[in-house]
Design an enzyme around this catalytic site. Structure first.
Site, short mmCIF file in Angstrom:
data_model
loop_
_atom_site.label_atom_id
_atom_site.label_comp_id
_atom_site.label_asym_id
_atom_site.label_seq_id
_atom_site.Cartn_x
_atom_site.Cartn_y
_atom_site.Cartn_z
N SER A 1 0.82 -1.21 0.00
CA SER A 1 0.00 0.00 0.00
C SER A 1 0.85 1.26 0.00
O SER A 1 0.34 2.36 0.13
CB SER A 1 -0.91 0.00 1.23
OG SER A 1 -0.13 -0.07 2.40
N HIS B 1 -38.79 24.43 -10.82
CA HIS B 1 -38.97 23.62 -12.03
C HIS B 1 -38.35 24.28 -13.27
O HIS B 1 -38.81 24.05 -14.38
CB HIS B 1 -40.45 23.36 -12.32
CG HIS B 1 -41.24 22.89 -11.15
ND1 HIS B 1 -41.46 21.56 -10.90
CD2 HIS B 1 -41.86 23.56 -10.14
CE1 HIS B 1 -42.20 21.43 -9.80
NE2 HIS B 1 -42.45 22.64 -9.31
N SER C 1 -12.42 26.08 -27.60
CA SER C 1 -12.61 24.85 -28.35
C SER C 1 -11.46 24.68 -29.32
O SER C 1 -10.97 25.64 -29.90
CB SER C 1 -13.93 24.92 -29.10
OG SER C 1 -13.95 24.00 -30.16
#
Lengths: 456, 456, 456, 456
Positions: free
Chosen positions: B22, B154, B275
């Site tokens: 570990s 809503h 982008s």
């Protein structure tokens, strides 16, 4: 300055940059990203969007970059993601020509391609690991074909089984795991590149050609769906959850079987560890860890299901989290399968102890019922008769084998002298010859079938 | 050869060693492990189990080891876990004296101590990050106290709100998150060391003294429970799940508010990205990633709950998996809180646009109902009257403000000339003076209370 | 007194009886249980274990019992489970003959058979509901083939899409859902009866004959695996999770599209509800509830995965919990699909509003890039040029359409007079003719393919 | 026609009505709903919004309605929800006066009130059930104070324990469960009514008065937060998950302990069931079902966390799903606790068998180490010495008790003649007198403390 920064006034905050960067995870995909880019540029040539000699330079340089990343000669840390890192490196080396690579694609379809290429390979890897696991189970079954194990339901003795039959139960679970992965593969094996950011492109590209180059049998049908979709990862994780659930059950069984009260098996020292405090200890840590890692894989599935819940179409950055779930689970499942197989290969079976315990309890109770049924007693009536015999034995501290034939007949006149032979341990196991039962021929048939499956 | 290997014939298989190790995770705990060891050895001196001069050497060397690990001068890779790594290093340097450190403890209680020390610190860190987050929300509320926002239920227009009131909703959620973490802290803050592997010890140790040295107000009551328990981590993860759920809702709101159709806010360029394909894009990636990371934290909770389910007492190696869930979640929550606060500090609020949209729909419908109720109309009747007015307006493409007083009175003779003043936008917000409402004084009271809370 | 109570001294505690009883859930399976019993008894006749005339009476009575349960004429409450309830009723009516029914089977294989029969039917039901859902999506696409919608990534305008193309994205998701269910069906469609409690039987039964009678193409291979297995339910639930995730995304989109800021669609009054307080409200409750129910189905999956984790072989009573997860999810998914389809059939599309919003932002940015790429500018360079144009427009508060050709050329001399025609809205959508893109022909191809798929 | 239908043209579709209706679940809340309404109307009187005589009639009728629902004299099926059902019934009986009840509240705050009232009661119920469970554990511990049990880690023998000490481990887990529920209660116990739909109200209400009437110590601070918040349910479910995890571990232990290989305990016939096929079986079904239901409660937590993830403020109908998760879990936890306590009260402990098994293995290994440490051998050295002794014994098939003193001394000259007395079983348990250890006085101290806790 980022490659997409044309319209921006401020530079990205450094903390934001680090927060949004995925390079620490997606660098694992460099190989697939480059293969995808090479196929993409070849297609751009075929479609006359990029010149052949330019493509050749791009491909050569991409191959060099691939080699250098492999040898850790390119420092990727600090990059936004693996796509940008490779494209930047390419442009650094090839200038304007390199600037052509990203034509008619977006990172949204590029990552989908990388992941699908990765997953195809990983599914095959895991299928192979399952095959080895199945092979080991089969070997174990053959080697211990006639060892008799007490079979449990509710962790109470139920009926005796051949150890081979018991261990083959896991063979069939694993077989379903491979089946499921195979079905998942069909949905992974669809080519996404060329759908752009979400809308497709007006450039005259040929997606089928890219598919052909990368050995995909078909392409995705809808650009919006293509960039919004992570079904292929979730389905894969669901397959892994079932697989880990199976391993967790096997480990549970083996932990029980190797516990001192049963001692049916001994796990090799090489797969156990000791205690820092208690010198006598030999703990089945490997088994416990596999069992524990089931939680990690379940968590990965729920994490990605949560992330994808109610995301509007099409691409959203939330989806970047898919890689953490995917890579972690894949790694732990591979490790678990590998070590589990190895551990099984080193298992010692204690036949005498198993058989001794198999004789405890009233292992032949069901056989007695069937004995009566064969002689015309209605099943439910027979069940009651034997139920009363069990109670009688418990009160008298006797066993079926210890009753006199008179005592037998006091419960039903149907009992005949031969009844005790009928219910000896070996016969009780061997005679369960119904299809899929623990009977001798039945198990042999199973082993034969299992062998054929593995040969394919 | 492992420190616990006395009784073993075969060495651990290398794959098994790597699988059970570990160290890649728990090395993060080195500092806590060493602090715990120092307190432990001091106690052994007090109890006359170890000599003072020996303890001094151990402490000095442990402090050096701590320093060297910090500076990455000790290679930890390949070790079984952080406890063994440090003990081995100590023994390497101090020989027999070092061999005394592990007296009257086991790794089972040691890891519990390390984790509790780590968690105490992390809870404090996260509480502080929440405090900063709350401070930023409060500043945002004060700066935009009278900006009017359309309130939604809503995702449909419901009633107008002060932006300050809306943003303070998140203040109170965060306050509950701190409360919960504080309660969790009480259960974390219990000293486990000295229970041995599971049974306690026959050596005359003093656990209360260790607690005092490490500033724990009390010690655990039962040794078996102590080494079997991971409640403190699971409860902490449940707190983090709620916290991330709150952040996911804030991010969802801010993504909506910054979408072009609303444009209520503008997220600073520094916290958005572009982008690779579409040059016009400015995407709220930071918000989306926080929202997406909610999945990761949910997954961590379910993974540890799964791992602990039906584990027999006491310690089992499955529990080693706790660290993965714990560290991952803690890190992602800290990063998410930090960046979220920073992003809020750089948020631009577009008051005009908010107010414009707040006027859409029939924002004053409920006020009209209350107007009628004040004049004696039973609520449900008033609700019906205004419902019919809405329908009338929709058909005539009118708004309440555009109706003549005659039209008003055609629905109810109760309406008087002043009705239109009563239902202007500002008044509709300001007059919600019920406790906890969006009214002006009500919000000011909230801000005052919020300030007092933060001062504490 | 229970049918299995032969060996017991004490009667079951009444609270324990109620706690362990599953009749409130599994009574839903009565029909399948009886079909299974009829096939079982026919097989017992064929194998000469039960006489033909006895079997005829049993079958007749089972059919009556089926009819009476259907008409609620038999009181099932207080029974242990549906298997016992029916067998008891049979024995009550047919005495000794009835006592023969349970020969060579156990409740462990019986419940597996009942569940598999139920699931086969439910998978078919859900596949049919998905087919209807797909049909409605397709109709919606055809009816609104050329309506133009702003396409989003990150909830920011990305590129314009045909509404038909957008809505077809959900068609393909649903198609994968059906594919997955079909694959799951193969693993459900395996006959488990005749493996007894766990070991098989010594009686000469014919499992293949039962399979033939019940139209199963094959039988399970291993008796231990057969009674321990719930993979078929978990895999089914995983399929439902993905399906609900898809629905949650559709609902999210429709909630956004019907929000006042967008108003792209109007949900029929018949599928919305009002507010008890605010008379103007019209809330998309149906959509929100479907979205919310995603949680319930995720929860069911995790609940059964948890229950099965680390269960030792073979059958354990924990597995009884499967029915709660299974029935709940199946019911909610069926309801959600049915109402979602109905709601879509009543959707009004607001083309003008969609188109108006599609013109916002710089929808043509990517087309401008492609325009430049077509004229030889390297993609990445073209991306930068258009990025600068966006920034210029933002500063000057202009749009691409509003720039003079001179302004265009100030960014790149490549721009020619025709550029503005090239980037009108309609053309930007229509010309994305790459496979799977939003272009006109591309969408028509998609629709054609979708129709063929539905015809099968 | 619905009470909110004023503005609607079309009636709700019948399927949509059934889909959105929550009455089948929330009818369970009728009592709390009515208590809330009575407090509300009293406040409206105090604030002079409603006349006293009107309020009296409303209260009287509400009380009648309460009584009639209790006696199932009012048909609730087909109603939208419990709030509407009761209000409609009131208006039917009281006309205009009844129409005044809903003044200055909304269903959004009303449901929050109902749930908080319900939860307050349920937390108290569960706390009491835990108290009884703790009492039973304590009784069991006292009755079997000196029975010796082999203590396990990794399901391997570790060190012997008093059974009382082992069983008290569960006492402390349960104590933490009560602590956590108590902390949760503080956050449940806050009064939400009077915040309207989301904004508060312009009517001069007095929320503190409602709080006083309903015995809430404080009111919620922010109206938007109030109607958006379900933290109180999620936190409660997280508490239940930990509680069920504890029960699952206890059940796992008891299933193991009652398995034939151990036979440490016998579960009363009254809490076991038999097999429909195998007449000898006696299965711990109650324990298995509790263990299995852990999955259901985990699933409920994940379902509500999923539902709430990324919901925009304020109220959304998705939140209606909370009731399913809440009611299911509460019911199953109550049933599990109740039956578990009863089962423990009927447990038989087999001391001889426990003690016999406790002597297996090398239970005294750690004591031997401590023996050496007491005599000055460094711990790690002592650990190695005893490790070698274990290996020697394994090879020679001996036990520590069977070695001669010479053999002892061949491992270390430190061993003296008295060593064997030192390591007899009883002494090995009794001497673990460190705080929280299994030693005699230590356990007595624990029992004393436990008693004090229960007395409070």
């Amino acid at each position: 300055m980022s490659l997409w920064a044309g319209r921006f006034k401020e530079d990205t905050n450094s903390l934001a940059k680090e927060f949004t960067s995925s390079i620490s995870l997606d660098k694992k995909l460099y190989f697939y990203d480059i293969q995808g880019s090479i196929a993409h540029i070849k297609m751009l040539v075929k479609c006359k969007i990029v010149a052949e000699n330019e493509a050749e330079r791009i491909i050569k340089t991409l191959n060099s970059i691939n080699e250098e990343i492999k040898r850790r000669k390119i420092n990727l840390s600090g990059k936004e993601d693996i796509h940008m890192a490779i494209e930047e490196e390419l442009i650094k080396r090839e200038g304007k020509i390199g600037e052509k690579l990203h034509t008619a694609r977006s990172r949204n379809d590029q990552i989908a391609l990388d992941e699908r290429l990765y997953l195809r390979e990983k599914i095959e890897d895991i299928e192979n690991l399952i095959l080895e696991f199945q092979g080991t189970l089969l070997k174990l079954a053959e080697k211990n074909k006639t060892a008799i194990l007490p079979g449990y339901t509710h962790l109470q003795y139920a009926q005796p089984l051949f150890f081979s039959h018991y261990i083959l139960a896991y063979f069939w679970m694993a077989q379903r795991d491979r089946d499921r992965l195979g079905d998942c593969y069909k949905r992974v094996n669809v080519m996404p590149l060329g759908v752009g950011a979400l809308a497709g492109t007006s450039l005259p590209i040929d997606r089928d050609y890219v598919a052909k180059l990368l050995k995909f049998p078909r392409i995705t049908e809808n650009s919006v769906d293509t960039v919004s979709d992570r079904d292929y990862i979730i389905e894969f994780l669901a397959c892994l959850c079932l697989l880990m659930m199976h391993l967790s059950r096997l480990c549970e069984d083996l932990i029980l079987f190797s516990s001192p009260a049963l001692s049916f098996i001994e796990i090799s020292d090489a797969f156990t560890t000791g205690s820092s405090l208690m010198p006598q200890k030999k703990n089945p840590d490997v088994l416990e860890l596999i069992r524990g890692k089931t939680g990690r894989v379940y968590g990965a599935l729920i994490s990605l299901l949560t992330t994808m819940k109610a995301l509007p179409l099409s691409y959203n950055r939330d989806m970047q989290e898919d890689k953490f779930a995917l890579f972690q689970s894949t790694q732990e499942v591979e490790r678990s399968l590998r070590i589990c197989t190895l551990m099984l290969n080193n298992l010692r079976i204690n036949r005498e102890q198993m058989e001794k315990k198999a004789k405890e309890g009233f292992f032949a109770a069901t056989d007695l019922v069937e004995y009566l049924v064969e002689r015309g007693i209605p099943f439910r009536k027979a069940h009651q008769i034997v139920g009363k015999m069990v109670r009688y034995c418990l009160e008298k501290r006797k066993k079926f084998q210890g009753l006199t034939i008179k005592e037998y007949q006091s419960f039903s006149p149907i009992f005949e002298a031969g009844v005790k032979q009928r219910i000896n341990l070996k016969r009780c196991v061997e005679n369960k010859e119904s299809s899929g039962g623990t009977g001798k021929k039945s198990v042999e048939k199973q082993i034969k079938l299992a062998k054929e499956i593995l040969k394919k």
